[in-house]
Design a protein around this motif. Structure first.
Motif, PDB file in Angstrom:
ATOM      1  N   SER A   1       1.112  -1.370  -0.409  1.00 54.81           N
ATOM      2  CA  SER A   1      -0.024   0.172   0.035  1.00 54.81           C
ATOM      3  C   SER A   1       1.182   1.454  -0.118  1.00 54.81           C
ATOM      4  N   LEU A   2       0.171   2.566  -0.537  1.00 53.16           N
ATOM      5  CA  LEU A   2       0.974   3.813  -0.557  1.00 53.16           C
ATOM      6  C   LEU A   2      -0.233   4.889   0.349  1.00 53.16           C
ATOM      7  N   SER A   3       0.286   4.890   1.647  1.00 55.15           N
ATOM      8  CA  SER A   3      -0.918   5.633   2.257  1.00 55.15           C
ATOM      9  C   SER A   3      -1.073   6.669   3.013  1.00 55.15           C
ATOM     10  N   GLY A   4       0.606   6.648   2.730  1.00 55.51           N
ATOM     11  CA  GLY A   4       1.574   7.443   4.291  1.00 55.51           C
ATOM     12  C   GLY A   4       3.026   7.979   4.084  1.00 55.51           C
ATOM     13  N   THR A   5       3.346   8.909   4.715  1.00 60.22           N
ATOM     14  CA  THR A   5       4.800   8.954   4.598  1.00 60.22           C
ATOM     15  C   THR A   5       5.370   7.835   5.154  1.00 60.22           C
TER      16      THR A   5
ATOM     17  N   GLN B   1       5.399   4.527   3.728  1.00 60.83           N
ATOM     18  CA  GLN B   1       5.373   3.870   2.622  1.00 60.83           C
ATOM     19  C   GLN B   1       5.800   4.941   1.600  1.00 60.83           C
ATOM     20  N   ALA B   2       5.359   5.952   2.057  1.00 60.89           N
ATOM     21  CA  ALA B   2       6.611   7.299   0.724  1.00 60.89           C
ATOM     22  C   ALA B   2       7.593   7.290   0.127  1.00 60.89           C
TER      23      ALA B   2
ATOM     24  N   VAL C   1      -3.372   2.627  -3.737  1.00 56.40           N
ATOM     25  CA  VAL C   1      -2.981   3.944  -3.749  1.00 56.40           C
ATOM     26  C   VAL C   1      -3.813   5.086  -2.883  1.00 56.40           C
ATOM     27  N   SER C   2      -3.374   5.584  -2.223  1.00 56.74           N
ATOM     28  CA  SER C   2      -4.212   6.867  -1.522  1.00 56.74           C
ATOM     29  C   SER C   2      -3.781   7.947  -2.407  1.00 56.74           C
TER      30      SER C   2
ATOM     31  N   GLY D   1      -1.419   8.647   0.095  1.00 57.92           N
ATOM     32  CA  GLY D   1       0.568   8.405   0.273  1.00 57.92           C
ATOM     33  C   GLY D   1       0.885   9.243  -0.663  1.00 57.92           C
TER      34      GLY D   1
END
Length: 378
Positions: free
Chosen positions: A323-327, A329-330, A352-353, A356
């Motif tokens: 997942s790419l949901s916040g800092t 993960q980024a 992906v949010s 994110g």
């Protein structure tokens, strides 16, 4: 024999480097080398980026370039297009009023030529791919970047060639500065009120090609990308292509690219899905695509799609299961990208949010990375 010749070139260039002239840095420039030849540096023929493609001047395909890679050109005029050719059976035809090039069999190659300050420029990746050349964009050379075209199997890595070409580039840059200074001395500068100039930031990072699966939050992801001035590619299911015309038109109008998402387990064949997807895309946005991402597909499906003229993408980095949901993960994604050399194509899938993606784009811009859309010749 080819490796021995390359080693000889390396030795000669390194010997010349010892007496490399000292020049002061004026601006970031793009050098062009073809084979072992570093070409003269001029503003009129300087490569530039447009729409995610690096363009090079068509006028270089003569003289030493012809000798190095066997490509020459017929210049465009009011009655004929630009033609790049190699031998009797390989040619690319660039009609300046069309957004693509064609070969003698009528096959099309995107994008086409661009006219800038009266000079015709062609996309380096398209030319290299069609004529079977190797093409590199080498960053962090003295004073800028080095665009290098050569025949396959040259025998030197990008780093080795850039090191060996230090003296020719320094000499070319010194001549470039000298010609600019001479032009300034002979051309009176008009008096204008002082004003703050918009500073163009230096670009030293990677090209990151983001590939996402279109879904329920696509509109929010487009908002994030457009606000950041970055691009991406959205791969769309047939259902999405038939029902989300507004989003498809927005993607096309804002410079993102659309691909077709194919399911190998569907009752329809891969080629049936691809053609139906293009029919839906045409009805929605009056455009078609050759980009495809195949899920649950085997080698026969892949071969069928390629034989039908589609370009199936192969990500360098598959993050579809993350997942790419916040800092956090980024940061992890950027670290994975930074660990890789050169340009990176990343499959993010659908996890992906908007938050994110926004966090990742902020970090990428701090790293001077450029987020681009995949094209049919990337």
């Amino acid at each position: 024999m080819r490796k021995r010749a390359a080693a000889l070139v390396l030795c000669l260039l390194l010997m010349l480097q010892i007496t490399a002239p000292s020049v002061r840095a004026e601006q970031s420039v793009y050098f062009v080398a073809v084979g072992s030849n570093v070409l003269p540096l001029t503003d009129a023929t300087m490569p530039f980026w447009s729409g995610g493609y690096l363009y090079i001047s068509s006028s270089i395909f003569t003289g030493v370039v012809w000798s190095a890679v066997g490509i020459s050109h017929v210049p465009a005029n009011a009655r004929q297009p630009l033609i790049l050719y190699s031998g009797e059976d390989r040619s690319l035809i660039f009609n300046l009023d069309k957004p693509y090039a064609e070969d003698p069999q009528g096959n099309t190659y995107y994008p086409g030529a661009v006219v800038r300050n009266g000079n015709v420029f062609v996309p380096a990746s398209v030319v290299a791919s069609y004529f079977g050349l190797q093409y590199s964009l080498i960053p962090n050379v003295e004073h800028g970047y080095l665009v290098w075209l050569r025949q396959p199997g040259y025998g030197l890595s990008d780093e080795e060639f850039a090191t060996a070409a230090t003296y020719p580039m320094a000499s070319s840059y010194a001549q470039y500065l000298k010609s600019k200074e001479s032009a300034q001395q002979t051309t009176p500068t008009p008096s204008v009120p002082e004003q703050d100039e918009e500073e163009t930031p230096a670009v030293n990072g990677k090209n990151v090609y983001l590939c996402l699966k279109a879904g329920e939050n696509t509109a929010q992801l487009l908002d994030v990308l457009d606000n950041a001035g970055e691009k991406a590619s959205f791969f769309c299911s047939l259902e999405f292509l038939w029902t989300q015309g507004d989003l498809l038109r927005r993607m096309s109008a804002s410079g993102h690219t659309v691909g077709i998402l194919v399911d190998g387990e569907d009752s329809r064949s891969v080629t049936q899905q691809l053609h139906e997807g293009n029919e839906a895309l045409w009805r929605a946005a009056c455009t078609k695509t050759r980009l495809a991402y195949l899920e649950n597909a085997d080698s026969a499906d892949l071969q069928a799609a390629q034989e039908d003229g589609f370009r199936c993408i192969y990500p360098d980095l598959d993050r579809g299961s993350y997942s790419l949901s916040g800092t956090a993960q980024a940061e992890a994604l950027l670290e994975r990208i930074t660990d890789r050399r050169g340009s990176v194509m990343v499959w993010l899938g659908e996890n992906v949010s908007a938050g994110g993606l926004n966090a990742f784009l902020d970090l990428a811009q701090e790293a001077e990375d450029r987020c681009l859309a995949v094209t049919e010749t990337t």
